[in-house]
Design an enzyme around this catalytic site. Structure first.
Site, mmCIF file in Angstrom:
data_model
loop_
_atom_site.group_PDB
_atom_site.id
_atom_site.type_symbol
_atom_site.label_atom_id
_atom_site.label_comp_id
_atom_site.label_asym_id
_atom_site.label_seq_id
_atom_site.Cartn_x
_atom_site.Cartn_y
_atom_site.Cartn_z
ATOM 1 C CB SER A 206 -24.846 23.750 81.237
ATOM 2 O OG SER A 206 -23.776 23.843 81.034
ATOM 3 C CE LYS A 209 -21.663 23.150 84.886
ATOM 4 N NZ LYS A 209 -22.193 23.494 83.649
ATOM 5 C CB SER A 386 -23.330 27.713 83.318
ATOM 6 O OG SER A 386 -23.967 26.099 83.066
#
Length: 552
Positions: A206, A209, A386
């Site tokens: 993640s 991102k 997230s």
């Protein structure tokens, strides 16, 4: 997954008459309805102890003699009086003298009371010839708020590469990290302070991102809003609901994302626009997004496990069945988010679910439109929680802004191109999605610190807006429960801000922190092939070590 923390006092029905400005006896029909307050046994009243008047058996006014009560039922003699005329005359004379005497006594009592009465509190000030000075008012100061984030020092001493290496060198080789690729940069000068395989493409999870946030803010701007529209269909009463790529859209006030655009408000606009024409059918148009609805390299069970939804141009609450975000994911998603949104919209228009179908909007008149919160808020939620669906929707905005197809492939190309435009090494990002769920993704640690350096430098305010969404250690988002154990890691709470990433066998963290001297450092820690619990604790320890290190 991260979590956005979010929060009556009892009310009383009865209000006493005194609270409504009425005295206890007010409202009684006459004085006899008032309560009878007994005289003290000592025959005195109040704090001045003024003697009460004593009567010597005589009666005032027209009070009957003892044994002859006015309400006893006894008839009065003819003429309506008691006794003889002489008696009446004498009695009247005595009454006159008695009343005069009592008047004098009452006056004396009042004067004595005025002299003797104790005037407590403000009463003394009101009645005195020389009022006392008005007391000065000293307001209570507001309490000092508990700091959450540590500010950078104005002239903090810069760490050295040798000092940083001495501090974290032994940790980066720990078995608990597996294979670790790391980049640490001075946030002020941009100098590299530590690098271990910093140019190596690594599965980012993640932390992907961070690239999504930077590129969408650069492409669209923080104030950009996503629009969901309704237009007239080809036949009377047909309403086409056009997905504008807003994953935060809500059905009504019970929403997941504060200030989200709402279908109930859009339905109200449509009813007003249609006038006397009743709606007959809802057509759902999701043609804005193209290509597959799931990313290459996604593990099986991600949708059924609630980690993500099918990526469509129309959905409510990021595809969630209920507008609730759980700490570690598992938010149940609709199997077909767009069709479910269409059914909710149909219900708001008074139509059955069977009246919903898919199609493409004709060039019909617009019946209504609702807009999302500003893009910077969506990016904040994406980073803090997230949220994988928000990330994929944001990447498609990068593609649309560049004239590319709003698909996984189009978004990946557009993001790489935007990184190049920003002066960053776009070739160090091999992307298959924008959320980091794909195991095919590869990003180098140094590209992550380059993106953070651009944001922290302030030269590109649009990209700088991404920093506000980074979770705070021990406080918010995916770092809310991190930096807790072992106890020494708690030193990083409120000082480290970072985006985390987790897949099976992959643990990453990239963000910013302050050293003990107040120097801003930017970092990317990427570990693969290790136990998740042990790896996360070691990543936290790495950041905490830099927090406590002057590193000169």
């Amino acid at each position: 997954m991260g979590r956005q923390d979010s929060q009556n006092t009892p009310e009383y029905d009865g209000v006493s008459e005194s609270k409504q400005g009425r005295s206890p006896v007010e409202g009684a029909r006459n004085v006899r309805d008032a309560p009878d307050f007994p005289r003290p046994a000592s025959g005195t009243y109040g704090r001045a102890a003024v003697p009460a008047p004593q009567f010597s058996g005589q009666y005032a006014a027209d009070t009957p003699p003892d044994g002859q009560k006015a309400d006893s039922g006894q008839s009065a003699p003819e003429g309506g009086t008691y006794g003889t005329a002489a008696a009446r005359g004498g009695q009247r004379s005595r009454r006159t003298l008695l009343v005069s005497g009592l008047s004098v006594v009452v006056i004396l009592i009042v004067l004595a009371g005025a002299a003797l009465v104790v005037r407590p509190g403000p009463v003394d000030g009101w009645l005195s010839a020389e009022p006392s000075a008005r007391p000065s008012f000293v307001p209570t100061p507001d309490p000092t708020p508990t700091p959450v984030l540590v500010a950078a020092a104005a002239a903090a001493t810069a760490p050295t590469a040798a000092g940083v290496t001495a501090a974290i060198g032994p940790l980066v080789s720990a078995k608990s990290l597996g294979t670790a690729n790391i980049s640490v940069v001075d946030g002020v000068t941009g100098d590299v302070l530590f690098a271990k395989n910093a140019g190596t493409m690594t599965t980012p999870a993640s932390t992907t991102k961070l690239l999504t946030a930077a590129t969408v803010l650069a492409a669209r701007g923080p104030a950009y809003r996503l629009t969901t529209r309704a237009v007239a269909g080809a036949k009377p009463g047909e309403v086409v609901l056009i997905g504008g790529g807003d994953p935060t859209l809500a059905v009504d006030a019970d929403d997941q994302f504060p200030g989200a655009a709402r279908l109930d408000k859009l339905a109200a606009q449509v009813k007003k626009a249609l006038g006397a024409q009743p709606p007959t059918r809802v057509i759902v148009d999701t043609s804005l997004f193209t290509g597959p609805e799931m990313g290459a390299g996604w593990d099986g069970g991600l949708i059924s496990g609630g980690q993500v939804a099918r990526i469509q141009a129309l959905m409510t609450n990021a595809g969630r069945v209920k507008p609730v975000h759980n700490e570690r994911g598992g938010d149940r998603r609709f199997t077909d988010p767009a069709l479910s949104a269409g059914k909710a919209f149909a219900q708001l228009l008074g139509l059955p679910e069977s009246a919903v179908t898919r199609g493409k909007a004709p060039a019909g008149a617009q019946l209504g439109a609702v807009q999302s919160p500003p893009l910077v808020h969506i990016v904040d939620w994406m980073l803090e929680q997230s949220d994988n669906v928000l990330a994929e929707a944001m990447a498609r905005q990068v593609a649309l802004a560049a004239g590319q197809p709003a698909s996984f492939d189009g978004a990946a190309r557009a993001m790489g191109d935007k990184l190049d435009e920003l002066g960053l090494p776009g070739e160090e990002a091999d992307l298959y999605d924008a959320s980091g769920l794909s195991r095919h993704n590869g990003i180098s640690p140094e590209l992550l610190t380059d993106v953070l350096s651009l944001a922290a430098g302030g030269k590109n305010p649009q990209v700088s807006a991404m920093l506000g969404g980074l979770p705070v250690a021990g406080w918010s988002g995916t770092l809310r429960t991190r930096f807790a154990t072992p106890a020494p890691n708690q030193a990083g709470q409120g000082i480290v801000r970072a985006k985390t990433g987790s897949l099976s066998g992959v643990n990453t963290m990239s963000g910013q922190l302050m050293t003990r001297d107040g120097r801003l450092l930017l970092f990317a820690f990427m570990a693969t092939g290790a136990n998740a619990i042990e790896a996360r604790a070691t990543l936290d320890k790495l950041a905490t070590t830099l927090v406590g290190c002057g590193c000169q």
